[in-house]
Design an enzyme around this catalytic site. Sequence first.
Site, short mmCIF file in Angstrom:
data_model
loop_
_atom_site.label_atom_id
_atom_site.label_comp_id
_atom_site.label_asym_id
_atom_site.label_seq_id
_atom_site.Cartn_x
_atom_site.Cartn_y
_atom_site.Cartn_z
N GLU A 1 0.74 -1.19 0.05
CA GLU A 1 -0.08 0.04 -0.20
C GLU A 1 0.93 1.24 -0.17
OE1 GLU A 1 -4.04 -1.27 2.04
OE2 GLU A 1 -2.39 -0.96 3.69
N CYS B 1 3.33 8.66 0.98
CA CYS B 1 3.81 7.76 2.02
C CYS B 1 4.03 6.55 1.40
CB CYS B 1 2.82 7.65 3.09
SG CYS B 1 2.99 6.57 4.36
N CYS C 1 6.62 -6.48 7.80
CA CYS C 1 7.74 -5.71 8.70
C CYS C 1 8.01 -6.79 9.73
CB CYS C 1 7.04 -4.52 9.17
SG CYS C 1 8.01 -3.68 10.25
N CYS D 1 6.12 -4.23 16.30
CA CYS D 1 5.56 -2.90 17.10
C CYS D 1 3.96 -3.59 17.37
CB CYS D 1 5.70 -1.71 16.66
SG CYS D 1 7.13 -1.08 15.93
N CYS E 1 0.98 -1.57 15.82
CA CYS E 1 0.90 -1.26 14.23
C CYS E 1 0.48 -2.31 13.42
CB CYS E 1 2.48 -1.06 13.93
SG CYS E 1 2.59 -0.40 12.13
N GLY F 1 6.71 -1.28 6.59
CA GLY F 1 8.36 -1.55 6.72
C GLY F 1 9.15 -0.81 7.30
N SER G 1 11.19 7.61 8.17
CA SER G 1 10.97 7.28 9.71
C SER G 1 11.48 6.09 10.30
CB SER G 1 9.24 7.08 9.86
OG SER G 1 8.82 6.85 11.01
N ASN H 1 -4.10 5.23 16.30
CA ASN H 1 -5.04 4.54 15.29
C ASN H 1 -5.52 3.29 15.62
OD1 ASN H 1 -5.74 6.96 13.56
ND2 ASN H 1 -3.45 6.63 13.00
N CYS I 1 -1.75 6.45 9.86
CA CYS I 1 -0.31 6.07 10.56
C CYS I 1 -0.64 4.31 10.98
CB CYS I 1 0.36 6.82 11.53
SG CYS I 1 0.66 8.36 11.00
N1 SAH Z 1 9.02 1.20 10.45
C1 SAH Z 1 9.17 2.62 10.50
C2 SAH Z 1 7.94 3.34 9.71
C3 SAH Z 1 6.57 2.85 9.29
S1 SAH Z 1 5.53 3.32 10.64
C4 SAH Z 1 8.75 3.36 12.17
O1 SAH Z 1 8.49 2.57 12.87
O2 SAH Z 1 9.03 4.43 12.07
C5 SAH Z 1 5.32 5.08 10.50
C6 SAH Z 1 4.55 5.75 11.71
O3 SAH Z 1 3.39 5.40 12.16
C7 SAH Z 1 5.47 5.29 12.95
O4 SAH Z 1 6.00 6.67 13.74
C8 SAH Z 1 5.02 4.49 13.66
O5 SAH Z 1 5.29 4.44 15.06
C9 SAH Z 1 3.42 5.11 13.55
N2 SAH Z 1 2.34 4.08 13.92
C10 SAH Z 1 2.52 2.77 13.58
N3 SAH Z 1 1.21 2.37 14.31
C11 SAH Z 1 0.49 3.26 14.49
C12 SAH Z 1 -0.90 3.52 15.13
N4 SAH Z 1 -1.82 2.45 15.45
N5 SAH Z 1 -1.24 4.70 15.43
C13 SAH Z 1 -0.63 5.80 15.09
N6 SAH Z 1 0.67 5.95 14.63
C14 SAH Z 1 1.27 4.35 14.23
#
Ligand code: SAH
Length: 343
Positions: free
Chosen positions: A91, A104, A111, A115, A118, A158, A190, A289, A332
């Site tokens: 995506e 984006c 990934c 986390c 996410c 990723g 990021s 989110n 995000c």
């Molecule tokens: N792997 C990289 C880039 C992808 S995530 C990273 O970790 O930075 C892009 C951003 O969205 C990151 O700051 C991540 O922490 C955030 N993110 C991930 N899940 C989220 C969620 N459920 N709500 C809000 N932000 C989120």
Amino acid sequence: MKKNIKDYNLDELKNLMIELGEKPYRAEQIFKWIFVENVTSFDDMTNLSLELREKLKDNFDLHIFKILQKQESKDGTKKYLFDVLDGNAIESVLMEYKHGFTICVSSQIGCKMGCKFCASTGVKFARSLTSGEIVEQLLAVQRDQNIKISNLVFMGIGEPLDNYDNVVNAIHILNNQKGINMGARHISISTSGLVPKIYKLADENMQCTLSISLHSANDKKRSEMMPVNNTYNIEELIKACKYYIEKTNKRISFEYALAKDNNDNLGDAKELVKLLKGMLCHVNLIPINKIENGNYSKSTNENILKFRDYLNEKGIVATIRRELGSDIDAACGQLRKKEVEKC
Ligand code: SAH
């Protein structure tokens, strides 16, 4: 499968022309057809000899993504699901701001970082994207929308620093004035915090904006949310960030997703101030989110505002990120890889 010609930066294309027994200036012509004219066939490269076009067709592919799905949010944000031509789909998200369009992009199919909050975590890692596939996300959206995109963020699926070489090569391709000509200042990477790669990136001398997914200033809490913190803790991460600032003279952006009853109270804000005091940085607060099967939920508006105000009072510049595209799961942390046959 034939080689993707979009994986080559201009210097590599020049070498390729020499290997093919062609004049090096042909490389610039091809580079322009690909990245400026955004053609979808070697036949469209009309200033090349027919013989060279045939040679290119025999050995290379333009790797044009197929749009499997396109969704549009109430706020105008568009989410694309692309077939990357090997049975996987990724995506990308297009957002419109006052200053122009931002894309984006995803850097990997799936990934590995794990986390907890996410959506990209929920699916098995397949592979990293090549630099051509990273840039094709921008080209495919430009073709579809007939626009020029001015900014790019590596905030899709990723971990960009886990695909270091291809991400850096993609940035070189994006930067090239003979092609897309997107300045490094218009590109943000990021990362969840792969410390050795932050040092490496600092030494590239590239002027990209670095965003760090911090989410907590407390090691115990951060490790619960982000397993990477067990490998590189907050102290090591901040040390690497300070090195990045020193080398590039650029402000770092810390991303902090606020989750209710988790990392959103005054005690958390105090720890954050202590950690970031005196650093050339900015805090981007993201109302977390909700994702399918996720345990984290969004903070109340009241807590989000209190958190921001506290940081600002203490001299740490903090803003709340506008939530774009959440109604189509394009915000995000809501992106996930898909398999083509399931779409
Ligand atoms: N792997 C990289 C880039 C992808 S995530 C990273 O970790 O930075 C892009 C951003 O969205 C990151 O700051 C991540 O922490 C955030 N993110 C991930 N899940 C989220 C969620 N459920 N709500 C809000 N932000 C989120």
